[in-house]
Design a protein around this motif. Structure first.
Motif, PDB file in Angstrom:
ATOM      1  N   LEU A  88      47.413  49.914  47.307  1.00 61.55           N
ATOM      2  CA  LEU A  88      47.072  48.647  46.651  1.00 61.55           C
ATOM      3  C   LEU A  88      47.186  48.793  45.147  1.00 61.55           C
ATOM      4  N   VAL A  89      47.667  47.736  44.513  1.00 63.35           N
ATOM      5  CA  VAL A  89      47.618  47.616  43.053  1.00 63.35           C
ATOM      6  C   VAL A  89      46.782  46.386  42.738  1.00 63.35           C
ATOM      7  N   LEU A  90      45.811  46.557  41.850  1.00 60.74           N
ATOM      8  CA  LEU A  90      44.951  45.453  41.421  1.00 60.74           C
ATOM      9  C   LEU A  90      45.239  45.139  39.957  1.00 60.74           C
ATOM     10  N   VAL A  91      45.745  43.951  39.706  1.00 63.80           N
ATOM     11  CA  VAL A  91      45.987  43.494  38.340  1.00 63.80           C
ATOM     12  C   VAL A  91      44.777  42.692  37.885  1.00 63.80           C
ATOM     13  N   LEU A 103      50.679  37.309  34.308  1.00 62.56           N
ATOM     14  CA  LEU A 103      51.681  36.838  35.257  1.00 62.56           C
ATOM     15  C   LEU A 103      52.958  37.669  35.154  1.00 62.56           C
ATOM     16  N   ARG A 104      53.345  38.027  33.926  1.00 61.08           N
ATOM     17  CA  ARG A 104      54.531  38.866  33.745  1.00 61.08           C
ATOM     18  C   ARG A 104      54.322  40.243  34.368  1.00 61.08           C
ATOM     19  N   LYS A 105      53.101  40.745  34.249  1.00 58.97           N
ATOM     20  CA  LYS A 105      52.802  42.054  34.838  1.00 58.97           C
ATOM     21  C   LYS A 105      52.859  41.991  36.360  1.00 58.97           C
ATOM     22  N   ILE A 106      52.315  40.928  36.930  1.00 61.75           N
ATOM     23  CA  ILE A 106      52.367  40.757  38.385  1.00 61.75           C
ATOM     24  C   ILE A 106      53.826  40.725  38.846  1.00 61.75           C
ATOM     25  N   ILE A 120      52.760  47.610  49.997  1.00 64.14           N
ATOM     26  CA  ILE A 120      51.612  47.849  49.127  1.00 64.14           C
ATOM     27  C   ILE A 120      51.014  46.503  48.746  1.00 64.14           C
ATOM     28  N   ASP A 121      49.716  46.352  48.926  1.00 62.81           N
ATOM     29  CA  ASP A 121      49.055  45.098  48.568  1.00 62.81           C
ATOM     30  C   ASP A 121      49.067  44.915  47.054  1.00 62.81           C
ATOM     31  N   LEU A 122      49.367  43.703  46.616  1.00 60.61           N
ATOM     32  CA  LEU A 122      49.331  43.362  45.191  1.00 60.61           C
ATOM     33  C   LEU A 122      48.230  42.323  44.992  1.00 60.61           C
ATOM     34  N   GLU A 123      47.127  42.795  44.428  1.00 64.27           N
ATOM     35  CA  GLU A 123      45.905  42.013  44.312  1.00 64.27           C
ATOM     36  C   GLU A 123      45.701  41.567  42.865  1.00 64.27           C
ATOM     37  N   VAL A 124      45.142  40.377  42.690  1.00 67.74           N
ATOM     38  CA  VAL A 124      44.860  39.854  41.353  1.00 67.74           C
ATOM     39  C   VAL A 124      43.398  39.428  41.298  1.00 67.74           C
ATOM     40  N   ASP A 125      42.741  39.810  40.201  1.00 73.70           N
ATOM     41  CA  ASP A 125      41.310  39.551  40.054  1.00 73.70           C
ATOM     42  C   ASP A 125      41.021  39.039  38.657  1.00 73.70           C
ATOM     43  N   GLY A 126      40.426  37.837  38.570  1.00 74.74           N
ATOM     44  CA  GLY A 126      39.990  37.315  37.282  1.00 74.74           C
ATOM     45  C   GLY A 126      40.481  35.911  37.023  1.00 74.74           C
ATOM     46  N   ARG A 132      49.874  30.123  40.930  1.00 76.64           N
ATOM     47  CA  ARG A 132      50.702  30.792  39.926  1.00 76.64           C
ATOM     48  C   ARG A 132      50.722  32.300  40.170  1.00 76.64           C
ATOM     49  N   ALA A 133      49.564  32.856  40.531  1.00 71.89           N
ATOM     50  CA  ALA A 133      49.506  34.288  40.839  1.00 71.89           C
ATOM     51  C   ALA A 133      50.332  34.602  42.085  1.00 71.89           C
ATOM     52  N   ILE A 134      50.251  33.733  43.081  1.00 72.54           N
ATOM     53  CA  ILE A 134      51.019  33.937  44.317  1.00 72.54           C
ATOM     54  C   ILE A 134      52.513  33.846  44.027  1.00 72.54           C
ATOM     55  N   ALA A 135      52.917  32.850  43.240  1.00 70.13           N
ATOM     56  CA  ALA A 135      54.331  32.692  42.894  1.00 70.13           C
ATOM     57  C   ALA A 135      54.863  33.903  42.139  1.00 70.13           C
ATOM     58  N   ALA A 136      54.000  34.547  41.356  1.00 68.86           N
ATOM     59  CA  ALA A 136      54.409  35.737  40.602  1.00 68.86           C
ATOM     60  C   ALA A 136      54.521  36.965  41.499  1.00 68.86           C
ATOM     61  N   GLY A 137      53.907  36.909  42.688  1.00 69.96           N
ATOM     62  CA  GLY A 137      54.052  38.029  43.615  1.00 69.96           C
ATOM     63  C   GLY A 137      52.787  38.547  44.238  1.00 69.96           C
ATOM     64  N   ALA A 138      51.638  37.981  43.894  1.00 68.92           N
ATOM     65  CA  ALA A 138      50.375  38.454  44.459  1.00 68.92           C
ATOM     66  C   ALA A 138      50.263  38.080  45.931  1.00 68.92           C
ATOM     67  N   ASP A 139      49.622  38.937  46.719  1.00 69.51           N
ATOM     68  CA  ASP A 139      49.341  38.579  48.111  1.00 69.51           C
ATOM     69  C   ASP A 139      47.877  38.784  48.496  1.00 69.51           C
ATOM     70  N   VAL A 140      47.046  39.201  47.537  1.00 66.68           N
ATOM     71  CA  VAL A 140      45.597  39.237  47.726  1.00 66.68           C
ATOM     72  C   VAL A 140      44.955  38.623  46.480  1.00 66.68           C
ATOM     73  N   LEU A 141      44.057  37.682  46.688  1.00 66.83           N
ATOM     74  CA  LEU A 141      43.375  37.028  45.578  1.00 66.83           C
ATOM     75  C   LEU A 141      41.885  37.334  45.634  1.00 66.83           C
ATOM     76  N   VAL A 142      41.367  37.878  44.541  1.00 66.91           N
ATOM     77  CA  VAL A 142      39.924  38.076  44.402  1.00 66.91           C
ATOM     78  C   VAL A 142      39.369  36.841  43.705  1.00 66.91           C
ATOM     79  N   ALA A 143      38.364  36.242  44.305  1.00 71.39           N
ATOM     80  CA  ALA A 143      37.794  35.039  43.718  1.00 71.39           C
ATOM     81  C   ALA A 143      36.288  35.089  43.867  1.00 71.39           C
TER      82      ALA A 143
END
Length: 222
Positions: free
Chosen positions: A137-140, A157-160, A174-180, A189-200
């Motif tokens: 997993l990668v958490l951005v 978003l560019r990093k994702i 590999i899971d690509l997670e975004v938090d914040g 927008r996070a999903i369109a950039a490539g995220a597939d796990v969202l922390v909310a």
């Protein structure tokens, strides 16, 4: 070829009612959460103090959903075993939290746990160059870690997108997670950039238990 998986929602219990944590975990499980995201902060690596392994252990019987434990603590290595024993399924660490990231990842894997690496807003995707194939997993971080309720930092978003390309090139799931700052506006927008796990956190827990299912559906549907 993209290996982006279907979107999963990992509510952060940082935004839960701490006086009712067990009930809150059961409520978000029933509401459709895929993972339970646990933010561990030490007041040193980040400017806040949250919970430790004893609380993770106490919460473990309240759900069978995976515990996605994000360690924002330093030094990191001395606490890996404790969180593994407490019931973490994924243990995510920061490159800056210890002197030897690869060794830390090896230890997490040796404990039978999924290993994640988290990148703060100013930490470049390049930090993954020599460890990506070792992790799950990668958490951005799309806010600076330490507090809930912050606004999404657009530059992430560019990093994702960059990390999505790295993962797809490797061809490993590999899971690509975004938090914040994840809400109904930033989630797509996070999903369109490539995220597939969202922390909310705030977006999941607002409105109380009767609203959790709809909050999760809205994030997933976005």
């Amino acid at each position: 070829m993209s290996v982006q998986a279907s979107v999963r929602i990992a509510p952060s219990i940082l935004s839960a009612d701490f006086a009712r944590l067990g009930e809150e975990v059961r409520a978000i499980d029933d509401a459709g959460a895929d993972w339970i995201h646990v933010d561990v902060m030490d007041g040193h690596f980040v400017p806040n103090i949250t919970i430790g392994p004893m609380v993770v252990k106490a919460l473990r019987p309240h759900t069978t959903k995976p515990f996605d434990v994000h360690l924002m603590i330093s030094p990191i290595d001395a606490y890996l075993d404790a969180f593994a024993e407490a019931g973490a399924d994924t243990i995510t660490v920061h490159p800056e939290a210890g002197p030897h990231l690869h060794r830390t990842i090896q230890r997490i894997k040796s404990l039978g746990k999924r290993a994640g690496v988290s990148l703060n807003p100013a930490t470049p995707a390049k930090m993954l160059d020599y460890v990506l194939e070792e992790i799950d997993l990668v958490l951005v971080m799309s806010v600076n870690p330490g507090f809930g309720g912050q606004s999404f930092i657009e530059s992430q978003l560019r990093k994702i997108e960059a990390i999505r390309k790295q993962i797809d090139k490797l061809g490993k799931p590999i899971d690509l997670e975004v938090d914040g700052g994840i809400d109904r506006t930033t989630a797509p927008r996070a999903i369109a950039a490539g995220a597939d796990v969202l922390v909310a956190g705030t977006a999941t827990f607002k409105g109380g238990p009767s609203a959790y299912a709809e909050n999760i559906r809205a994030l997933r549907g976005s």
